[in-house]
Scaffold this active site. Sequence first.
Site, PDB file in Angstrom:
ATOM      1  N   CYS A  58      -8.738 -33.648  18.500  1.00  0.00           N
ATOM      2  CA  CYS A  58     -10.180 -33.408  18.617  1.00  0.00           C
ATOM      3  C   CYS A  58     -10.929 -34.713  18.398  1.00  0.00           C
ATOM      4  CB  CYS A  58     -10.596 -32.378  17.572  1.00  0.00           C
ATOM      5  SG  CYS A  58     -12.335 -31.961  17.591  1.00  0.00           S
TER       6      CYS A  58
ATOM      7  N   HIS B  90     -10.414 -23.594  21.645  1.00  0.00           N
ATOM      8  CA  HIS B  90     -10.770 -24.725  20.784  1.00  0.00           C
ATOM      9  C   HIS B  90     -12.290 -24.929  20.791  1.00  0.00           C
ATOM     10  CE1 HIS B  90      -9.825 -28.833  19.079  1.00  0.00           C
ATOM     11  NE2 HIS B  90     -11.033 -29.059  19.565  1.00  0.00           N
ATOM     12  N   GLU B  91     -12.903 -24.905  21.972  1.00  0.00           N
ATOM     13  CA  GLU B  91     -14.354 -25.127  22.075  1.00  0.00           C
ATOM     14  C   GLU B  91     -15.153 -23.946  21.511  1.00  0.00           C
ATOM     15  OE1 GLU B  91     -15.238 -28.107  22.530  1.00  0.00           O
ATOM     16  OE2 GLU B  91     -13.263 -28.716  23.234  1.00  0.00           O
TER      17      GLU B  91
ATOM     18  N   HIS C  55     -15.328 -24.392  17.875  1.00  0.00           N
ATOM     19  CA  HIS C  55     -16.365 -25.346  17.481  1.00  0.00           C
ATOM     20  C   HIS C  55     -17.722 -24.652  17.378  1.00  0.00           C
ATOM     21  CE1 HIS C  55     -14.623 -29.298  17.124  1.00  0.00           C
ATOM     22  NE2 HIS C  55     -14.057 -29.236  18.310  1.00  0.00           N
TER      23      HIS C  55
END
Length: 189
Positions: A119, A162-163, A166
Site C-alpha cells: 500500500c 483493499h480500496e 480504505h
Amino acid sequence: MSEQDQRVSAAIEGWDLASLGEGRVLPVVTAPAPVLSRPGPQVDPTAPEIVALAADLVATMRISPGCVGLAAPQVGVSAQLFALDVTTHPKTITTHGVFVLANAVIVEASRWRPGREGCMSVPDLTGDVKRAGRIVVTGELPGTGRKVTITTDAFEARALQHEIDHCDGLLFLDKVSGAHAIYQRKTYL
C-alpha cells in the site's frame, strides 16, 4: 479491441472517464495519519467537489509507480470514493479498466485465499491478507451517479476489497493474521 478491453463489464459501459476532467496530483498520506483509520462518509457522486476528487484520484494513481488503486482517505479526504486500474498488473485476469466508484459495498464474496498486499500509505511493509477471490460490488459512478454492479475475480477482486477497506478506515495491516504475516518491503537499487 484487445481481449482485456472486451472484458469490460456492461455495468461500466457508457461511462466516460474523460467526463471527470483533468485531475491534480495530490500528496499521499501515510500511516499513522488519523484519516486512514476513520470510516469515510457516503458522498453525493454528482457533487462537483466529488467529481473533481475522482479526477484527482485517477491523476495521482497514474503517476504513482505500481499503484493499481487509490482511495480518498489516502489523499487526506475522509470519503467513500476510490479509483482503480489493474489493467497492466501481471496478476490480472479480469479487468474493468480504469474506473472510480463512490459508496461501494461488497454484496457477495467467495473463494477466499491469502495473498500478499502492499500500500502506498504503508510504504515500507507488505502483508499476507485473506481476501475473496470472487466478489460482487455495487457502487455509484462519479459524475453521473449511476448505480453499477461489478462482478470480478482474482487480482481485481483483491484490489477492490483493499480500496473499500480504505474507505472504511482499514489498512491491510488490520487484516493480516498476525505479526508473522507482515514483511519488510523489498527495495531494489
